[in-house]
Design an enzyme around this catalytic site. Structure first.
Site, PDB file in Angstrom:
ATOM      1  N   ASP A   2      -2.832   4.960  -2.430  1.00 47.83           N
ATOM      2  CA  ASP A   2      -3.829   5.589  -1.562  1.00 47.83           C
ATOM      3  C   ASP A   2      -4.218   6.990  -2.060  1.00 47.83           C
ATOM      4  OD1 ASP A   2      -5.079   5.360   1.188  1.00 47.83           O
ATOM      5  OD2 ASP A   2      -4.028   7.259   1.418  1.00 47.83           O
ATOM      6  N   HIS A  48     -11.006  -2.064   4.225  1.00 50.37           N
ATOM      7  CA  HIS A  48     -10.771  -1.669   5.620  1.00 50.37           C
ATOM      8  C   HIS A  48     -11.441  -0.340   5.965  1.00 50.37           C
ATOM      9  CE1 HIS A  48      -7.987   0.452   3.120  1.00 50.37           C
ATOM     10  NE2 HIS A  48      -7.766   1.295   4.114  1.00 50.37           N
ATOM     11  N   ASP A  49     -12.096   0.276   4.950  1.00 46.13           N
ATOM     12  CA  ASP A  49     -12.734   1.579   5.183  1.00 46.13           C
ATOM     13  C   ASP A  49     -14.240   1.488   5.221  1.00 46.13           C
ATOM     14  OD1 ASP A  49     -10.435   3.418   3.037  1.00 46.13           O
ATOM     15  OD2 ASP A  49     -10.374   3.014   5.190  1.00 46.13           O
ATOM     16  N   GLU A  89      -6.352   4.020  -5.653  1.00 42.18           N
ATOM     17  CA  GLU A  89      -7.572   4.229  -4.882  1.00 42.18           C
ATOM     18  C   GLU A  89      -8.008   5.647  -5.218  1.00 42.18           C
ATOM     19  OE1 GLU A  89      -7.702   5.694  -1.159  1.00 42.18           O
ATOM     20  OE2 GLU A  89      -9.501   4.670  -0.537  1.00 42.18           O
ATOM     21  N   ASP A 147       0.863  -1.183   0.000  1.00 40.19           N
ATOM     22  CA  ASP A 147       0.000   0.000   0.000  1.00 40.19           C
ATOM     23  C   ASP A 147       0.901   1.236   0.000  1.00 40.19           C
ATOM     24  OD1 ASP A 147      -3.229   0.237   1.465  1.00 40.19           O
ATOM     25  OD2 ASP A 147      -2.110   1.855   0.483  1.00 40.19           O
TER      26      ASP A 147
HETATM   27  O1  TEU Z   1      -9.079   6.255   2.176  1.00 43.55           O
HETATM   28  C1  TEU Z   1      -9.418   7.315   1.314  1.00 43.55           C
HETATM   29  C2  TEU Z   1     -10.870   7.370   1.178  1.00 43.55           C
HETATM   30  O2  TEU Z   1     -11.502   6.576   0.549  1.00 43.55           O
HETATM   31  C3  TEU Z   1     -11.453   8.449   1.930  1.00 43.55           C
HETATM   32  O3  TEU Z   1     -11.705   9.464   0.977  1.00 43.55           O
HETATM   33  C4  TEU Z   1     -12.636   7.893   2.609  1.00 43.55           C
HETATM   34  O4  TEU Z   1     -13.742   8.188   1.844  1.00 43.55           O
HETATM   35  C5  TEU Z   1     -12.581   8.429   3.974  1.00 43.55           C
HETATM   36  O5  TEU Z   1     -12.646   7.346   4.812  1.00 43.55           O
HETATM   37  C6  TEU Z   1     -13.640   9.483   4.208  1.00 43.55           C
HETATM   38  O6  TEU Z   1     -14.912   8.894   4.160  1.00 43.55           O
HETATM   39  C7  TEU Z   1      -7.687   6.004   2.155  1.00 43.55           C
HETATM   40  C8  TEU Z   1      -7.424   4.818   3.060  1.00 43.55           C
HETATM   41  O7  TEU Z   1      -8.068   3.664   2.514  1.00 43.55           O
HETATM   42  C9  TEU Z   1      -7.962   5.149   4.427  1.00 43.55           C
HETATM   43  O8  TEU Z   1      -7.839   4.026   5.305  1.00 43.55           O
HETATM   44  C10 TEU Z   1      -7.163   6.325   4.970  1.00 43.55           C
HETATM   45  O9  TEU Z   1      -7.753   6.720   6.190  1.00 43.55           O
HETATM   46  C11 TEU Z   1      -7.190   7.499   3.992  1.00 43.55           C
HETATM   47  O10 TEU Z   1      -6.975   7.134   2.633  1.00 43.55           O
HETATM   48  C12 TEU Z   1      -6.062   8.468   4.340  1.00 43.55           C
HETATM   49  O11 TEU Z   1      -4.833   7.864   4.058  1.00 43.55           O
END
Ligand code: TEU
Ligand code: CA
Length: 617
Positions: free
Chosen positions: A285, A414-415, A343, A183
């Site tokens: 990311d 994970h989000d 992403e 990542d």
């Molecule tokens: O997440 C980015 C992302 O998708 C954000 O815009 C998301 O929508 C956010 O959670 C607000 O709702 C990436 C990683 O996957 C995430 O785990 C990190 O917290 C983030 O970037 C910052 O690095």
């Protein structure tokens, strides 16, 4: 072919025809839960933008049209027709498994997953049948955002183990023919990264221009109105230095200034260091955020209210995005034949075509998130996800994304909360939904990304209190909602609907001592595990499920029946997307039923709720 520069003289139809205009309008309609029929209706689509401004300018504000036209006119290219042949390659044939190391498998009893845990589970992953792993960040980090705040790109996070553990993991993956995708978080670093520390201490020095630092000069005001994804302003103020610094995410995740060629050089050098070690590729990311509008102007208030974040139009598809992606690919990925999946929150199909078309030489694939919430909903809404929306979304991309582009197929990461829990809260359907999701993910056209625990049948976690949750995003939201005077039960309901923590619970391996950590409450559902094994093996055994054509056979309400065909082999997938029984697809003459949610001997002319069937000829 070039996209025409648009002005207020142009019609809404011309704006919708422009690749960026198309995606931006679709995104707004999705957020507001408005059908695109509203836009394509000739009465509306023939209206000139200047007329629309005269009619709705008061409501939308004059800045809205400037912001929209600036965004749309950034892009001079249009996607190709995508009609050429499909290039065959490993990452189109792979089934990729996302590991969130922090909660994957803990081998030293500190309650935190570690690299040795991944090494010990490689046999499990090989038996599952996945042939590539993507690990969320394992670099040295203060863990303000669980590793997405990197302090040293070339050091392993102390809680996860050592560089020799990583080298052993990489070797053992390659011995098994498994690819390793890391990542890459290069939109921002931790505020504890030495670059940022240097920048703060010597703003005029070599690293001062590595970040977005602005002198306050007595204004005592943020340099612009941008807001963070983790609540509050996107600016930190350093009193002793009289400096503001930009952070789109947490207060400890400081945005890098990609317009500085020294930043790009340092990052490319680091990427090459990992590629030289043998890493097979990277998930990048928020990679579409790296280019910001010159001067960091205020975000338009109307767009902020529509999208939930002020300033997003100034970075989610910035002026130099393509230039920087082409540079990183040419100087790092291409020479190593490395894989890249970006992403890219907020981008639509047209933008994705311009980011991933083979001829573009930028990214190989993207994660586009518009399938994760149905129109008019955000992650924090407590609602049941209607799979008919997923059917419409995925069919549109399957049919129109183009042979020069390639889809990522995922519901979870994970989000996000677990999709199975979003589709129905009624536990009697959970297992059928999980099987249905697996069947679609492993028979549609694109690369499946299985999130750790999907194959175990895990669902959202029954937190009893928001104080059990450690995620920085959720904690920011809880503080914000408390600040607005929301009740504790309303805050808990919102958090239970959308917290990322659902996906970050230690996986319930049976090897842990019985009393170990309460997360053990969710037993592994081995029936689901075995179904994933069966479907992964099937997919990897037959290129018809990988490169085969996709054709819809029935997309009436709650039905999703489609065919995959290649060189005389045909699969038919017949899905019931709802909780009422539905007529099964009947034209299966000469086909063998090779999979069904219900026991094959019980298969009838009706599909049970959320039942999926798979036929082959
Ligand atoms: O997440 C980015 C992302 O998708 C954000 O815009 C998301 O929508 C956010 O959670 C607000 O709702 C990436 C990683 O996957 C995430 O785990 C990190 O917290 C983030 O970037 C910052 O690095
Ligand atoms: Ca551990």
């Amino acid at each position: 072919m070039d996209a025409k520069k648009l002005t207020r003289q142009n019609k809404i139809a011309e704006l919708y025809n422009n690749p960026i205009g198309h995606d931006a309008i679709e995104k707004v309609l999705l957020q507001l839960g408005i059908s695109e029929k509203w836009i394509t209706n000739p009465i509306v689509s023939n209206v000139r933008l200047k007329t629309l401004e005269r009619l709705a300018g008061k409501k939308l504000g004059s800045g809205f049209f400037d912001a929209m036209l600036n965004l749309v006119n950034i892009e001079s290219d249009v996607p190709t027709d995508g009609k050429g042949p499909i290039t065959e390659t490993w990452w189109k044939e792979a089934v990729i498994y996302q590991i969130y190391p922090r909660s994957f498998y803990d081998t030293n009893g500190d309650g935190i997953g570690d690299l040795r845990g991944i090494i010990e589970k490689l046999d499990y992953l090989q038996e599952l049948g996945v042939n590539a792993i993507w690990m969320s960040p394992i670099y040295d980090s203060p863990n303000d955002d669980n590793g997405y705040d990197i302090r040293d790109y070339q050091k392993i996070m102390q809680e996860f183990g050592s560089m020799s553990d990583f080298d052993e993991l990489l070797l053992k993956c390659h011995e098994r023919g498994m690819k390793v995708i890391m990542d890459l978080v290069i939109n921002h670093t931790s505020d504890e990264h030495e670059w940022f520390q240097n920048a703060l201490n010597e703003p005029e020095g070599e690293f001062g221009d590595f970040y977005f630092l602005r002198k306050d000069d007595g204004k005592e005001k943020e340099p612009n109105n941008w807001t963070s994804f983790f609540s509050g302003s996107a600016w930190n103020y350093y009193q002793e230095k009289d400096l503001w610094a930009l952070h789109l995410f947490s207060k400890k995740q400081m945005d890098l200034n990609w317009d500085n060629p020294k930043v790009r050089d340092k990052l490319i050098e680091m990427i090459n260091w990992w590629l030289e070690k043998g890493v097979d590729g990277f998930r990048m990311d928020v990679i579409n955020y790296i280019s910001k509008t010159e001067g960091l102007p205020d975000g338009d208030e109307t767009i902020a209210s529509m999208m939930g974040y002020a300033g997003i139009e100034h970075y989610y598809y910035g002026p130099n995005l393509h230039k920087y992606l082409k540079e990183v690919r040419a100087k790092a990925f291409e020479p190593h034949g490395a894989f890249s999946v970006g992403e890219t929150p907020g981008v639509g199909m047209k933008m994705s075509q311009l980011l991933t078309g083979e001829e573009r030489k930028e990214l190989d694939m993207v994660f586009s998130f518009d399938q994760l919430e149905t129109p008019g909903h955000v992650r924090w809404d407590d609602y049941e996800y209607d799979l008919n929306y997923y059917k419409k979304y995925i069919t549109d991309w399957m049919l129109h994304y183009g042979n020069n582009c390639w889809m990522s197929l995922f519901y979870n990461n994970h989000d996000n909360p677990r999709m199975a829990s979003k589709v129905s809260m009624d536990k009697q359907y959970t297992e059928s939904i999980q099987i249905l999701l697996a069947v679609m993910q492993l028979t549609l056209k694109g690369t499946p990304f299985i999130f750790q625990g999907d194959e175990m049948g895990l669902v959202n976690y029954p937190f009893k209190s928001v104080d059990e949750i450690t995620d920085v995003e959720t904690k920011g939201l809880v503080a914000e909602l408390r600040g607005k005077g929301k009740s504790e039960e309303e805050i808990l309901r919102t958090v239970l609907a959308g917290t990322r923590e659902h996906a970050r619970i230690l996986l319930p391996w049976n090897a842990y001592p019985a009393d170990f950590r309460q997360e053990m409450r969710q037993p592994i559902n081995t029936k689901i595990t075995n179904i994933y094994k069966e479907l992964i093996a099937l997919r990897r055994s037959d290129k018809a499920l990988i490169y085969g054509d996709f054709q819809v056979l029935d997309d009436t309400k709650d039905k999703f029946t489609y065919a995959r065909t290649l060189n005389g082999t045909t699969y038919i997938v017949d899905c019931n997307l709802g909780k009422d029984s539905r007529k099964a697809y009947t034209q299966t003459e000469g086909f063998a039923l090779i999979f069904a949610t219900e026991a094959k001997e019980n298969v009838s002319s009706k599909l049970a709720p959320y039942e999926a069937r798979l036929y082959k000829r």
